[in-house]
Scaffold this motif. Structure first.
Motif, PDB file in Angstrom:
ATOM      1  N   ASP A  32      42.546 -35.574 -21.319  1.00  0.00           N
ATOM      2  CA  ASP A  32      43.980 -35.849 -21.244  1.00  0.00           C
ATOM      3  C   ASP A  32      44.225 -36.624 -19.953  1.00  0.00           C
ATOM      4  O   ASP A  32      44.226 -36.051 -18.862  1.00  0.00           O
ATOM      5  N   THR A  33      44.412 -37.917 -20.087  1.00  0.00           N
ATOM      6  CA  THR A  33      44.536 -38.781 -18.911  1.00  0.00           C
ATOM      7  C   THR A  33      45.882 -38.631 -18.204  1.00  0.00           C
ATOM      8  O   THR A  33      46.006 -39.000 -17.046  1.00  0.00           O
ATOM      9  N   ARG A  34      46.847 -38.096 -18.878  1.00  0.00           N
ATOM     10  CA  ARG A  34      48.151 -37.856 -18.235  1.00  0.00           C
ATOM     11  C   ARG A  34      48.099 -36.597 -17.373  1.00  0.00           C
ATOM     12  O   ARG A  34      48.544 -36.598 -16.225  1.00  0.00           O
ATOM     13  N   GLU A  35      47.577 -35.522 -17.936  1.00  0.00           N
ATOM     14  CA  GLU A  35      47.520 -34.245 -17.223  1.00  0.00           C
ATOM     15  C   GLU A  35      46.248 -34.082 -16.389  1.00  0.00           C
ATOM     16  O   GLU A  35      46.133 -33.132 -15.620  1.00  0.00           O
ATOM     17  N   LYS A  36      45.280 -34.983 -16.599  1.00  0.00           N
ATOM     18  CA  LYS A  36      43.984 -34.929 -15.913  1.00  0.00           C
ATOM     19  C   LYS A  36      43.265 -33.615 -16.207  1.00  0.00           C
ATOM     20  O   LYS A  36      42.768 -32.926 -15.324  1.00  0.00           O
ATOM     21  N   ASN A  37      43.211 -33.302 -17.510  1.00  0.00           N
ATOM     22  CA  ASN A  37      42.572 -32.089 -18.012  1.00  0.00           C
ATOM     23  C   ASN A  37      41.596 -32.430 -19.122  1.00  0.00           C
ATOM     24  O   ASN A  37      41.725 -33.469 -19.767  1.00  0.00           O
ATOM     25  N   VAL A  38      40.683 -31.511 -19.381  1.00  0.00           N
ATOM     26  CA  VAL A  38      39.827 -31.570 -20.558  1.00  0.00           C
ATOM     27  C   VAL A  38      40.352 -30.545 -21.543  1.00  0.00           C
ATOM     28  O   VAL A  38      40.584 -29.388 -21.184  1.00  0.00           O
ATOM     29  N   ASP A  39      40.581 -30.976 -22.769  1.00  0.00           N
ATOM     30  CA  ASP A  39      41.019 -30.082 -23.842  1.00  0.00           C
ATOM     31  C   ASP A  39      39.938 -30.064 -24.910  1.00  0.00           C
ATOM     32  O   ASP A  39      39.532 -31.120 -25.402  1.00  0.00           O
ATOM     33  N   THR A  40      39.483 -28.875 -25.260  1.00  0.00           N
ATOM     34  CA  THR A  40      38.464 -28.713 -26.289  1.00  0.00           C
ATOM     35  C   THR A  40      39.071 -27.890 -27.410  1.00  0.00           C
ATOM     36  O   THR A  40      39.739 -26.880 -27.153  1.00  0.00           O
ATOM     37  N   SER A  41      38.845 -28.335 -28.644  1.00  0.00           N
ATOM     38  CA  SER A  41      39.427 -27.628 -29.781  1.00  0.00           C
ATOM     39  C   SER A  41      38.460 -27.615 -30.956  1.00  0.00           C
ATOM     40  O   SER A  41      37.506 -28.385 -31.009  1.00  0.00           O
ATOM     41  N   VAL A  42      38.763 -26.716 -31.891  1.00  0.00           N
ATOM     42  CA  VAL A  42      37.985 -26.599 -33.121  1.00  0.00           C
ATOM     43  C   VAL A  42      38.941 -26.771 -34.283  1.00  0.00           C
ATOM     44  O   VAL A  42      40.043 -26.217 -34.284  1.00  0.00           O
ATOM     45  N   ASN A  43      38.511 -27.541 -35.252  1.00  0.00           N
ATOM     46  CA  ASN A  43      39.317 -27.866 -36.427  1.00  0.00           C
ATOM     47  C   ASN A  43      38.494 -27.491 -37.658  1.00  0.00           C
ATOM     48  O   ASN A  43      37.349 -27.922 -37.779  1.00  0.00           O
ATOM     49  N   VAL A  44      39.086 -26.684 -38.552  1.00  0.00           N
ATOM     50  CA  VAL A  44      38.382 -26.232 -39.754  1.00  0.00           C
ATOM     51  C   VAL A  44      39.147 -26.718 -40.984  1.00  0.00           C
ATOM     52  O   VAL A  44      40.323 -26.404 -41.152  1.00  0.00           O
ATOM     53  N   ALA A  45      38.459 -27.483 -41.829  1.00  0.00           N
ATOM     54  CA  ALA A  45      39.062 -27.993 -43.064  1.00  0.00           C
ATOM     55  C   ALA A  45      38.818 -26.996 -44.186  1.00  0.00           C
ATOM     56  O   ALA A  45      37.671 -26.697 -44.526  1.00  0.00           O
ATOM     57  N   LEU A  46      39.921 -26.481 -44.736  1.00  0.00           N
ATOM     58  CA  LEU A  46      39.849 -25.579 -45.884  1.00  0.00           C
ATOM     59  C   LEU A  46      40.262 -26.347 -47.132  1.00  0.00           C
ATOM     60  O   LEU A  46      40.569 -27.533 -47.066  1.00  0.00           O
ATOM     61  N   GLU A  47      40.307 -25.679 -48.256  1.00  0.00           N
ATOM     62  CA  GLU A  47      40.622 -26.353 -49.511  1.00  0.00           C
ATOM     63  C   GLU A  47      42.008 -26.996 -49.508  1.00  0.00           C
ATOM     64  O   GLU A  47      42.179 -28.132 -49.935  1.00  0.00           O
ATOM     65  N   THR A  48      43.008 -26.284 -49.032  1.00  0.00           N
ATOM     66  CA  THR A  48      44.384 -26.798 -49.086  1.00  0.00           C
ATOM     67  C   THR A  48      45.040 -26.941 -47.720  1.00  0.00           C
ATOM     68  O   THR A  48      46.189 -27.356 -47.628  1.00  0.00           O
ATOM     69  N   GLU A  49      44.330 -26.573 -46.665  1.00  0.00           N
ATOM     70  CA  GLU A  49      44.911 -26.647 -45.333  1.00  0.00           C
ATOM     71  C   GLU A  49      43.830 -26.892 -44.298  1.00  0.00           C
ATOM     72  O   GLU A  49      42.641 -26.760 -44.577  1.00  0.00           O
ATOM     73  N   THR A  50      44.270 -27.224 -43.106  1.00  0.00           N
ATOM     74  CA  THR A  50      43.378 -27.412 -41.974  1.00  0.00           C
ATOM     75  C   THR A  50      43.862 -26.511 -40.847  1.00  0.00           C
ATOM     76  O   THR A  50      45.061 -26.433 -40.579  1.00  0.00           O
ATOM     77  N   LEU A  51      42.936 -25.823 -40.204  1.00  0.00           N
ATOM     78  CA  LEU A  51      43.245 -24.956 -39.076  1.00  0.00           C
ATOM     79  C   LEU A  51      42.750 -25.616 -37.797  1.00  0.00           C
ATOM     80  O   LEU A  51      41.655 -26.187 -37.775  1.00  0.00           O
ATOM     81  N   ASP A  52      43.543 -25.528 -36.738  1.00  0.00           N
ATOM     82  CA  ASP A  52      43.181 -26.144 -35.464  1.00  0.00           C
ATOM     83  C   ASP A  52      43.517 -25.174 -34.338  1.00  0.00           C
ATOM     84  O   ASP A  52      44.639 -24.657 -34.279  1.00  0.00           O
TER      85      ASP A  52
END
Length: 143
Positions: free
Chosen positions: A57-77
């Motif tokens: 994040d170049t504005r906040e000068k932070n590193v953001d790490t996330s996990v995204n899981v694709a399900l049949e009808t939705e995505t979780l993040d």
């Protein structure tokens, strides 16, 4: 003379992040790293319907790490700090994100990688959805 300040962080991000998170490909067989700079610099690793993203994040000068899981009808993040807390690996505030300097970037990437390694046993098809829901993952529906 080398770049100073945050410009050095931005220039180093992809190589530093790719090196630190290389275990996701070498040990866990994920695809990546894939580099992007659509909005902010990021690397992603993918496999088994799960996407791991490390962003600067170049504005906040932070590193953001996330996990995204694709399900049949939705995505979780979910962000890394929520997953760490939901798995009982530590408090959310133990996952620092500061990256205003090159040493800060390196420290944060190492910390995020350590927590990601600890989370990998939860990233199985049998466990990942429960962990994501326990972490109050955002849910996205639609195409």
């Amino acid at each position: 003379m080398g770049k100073k300040g945050f410009a050095a962080v931005v220039d180093a991000f992809w190589d530093e992040a790719s090196d630190v998170f290389a275990f996701l490909a070498s040990e866990f067989g994920l695809n990546g790293p894939e580099r992007s700079n659509l909005v902010i610099p990021a690397i992603t690793y993918t496999g088994g319907g799960v996407r791991y993203e490390v962003m600067l994040d170049t504005r906040e000068k932070n590193v953001d790490t996330s996990v995204n899981v694709a399900l049949e009808t939705e995505t979780l993040d979910a962000p890394l700090e929520a997953l760490v807390a939901a798995a009982g690996l530590g408090a959310r505030n133990h996952v620092t994100s500061k990256a205003a300097t090159l040493s800060g970037l390196r420290h944060t990437l190492e910390l995020h990688a350590q927590y990601m390694r600890l989370l990998m046993p939860y990233m199985t098809p049998e466990k990942v959805v429960d962990l994501m829901r326990a972490a109050d993952a955002r849910e996205w529906t639609g195409s």
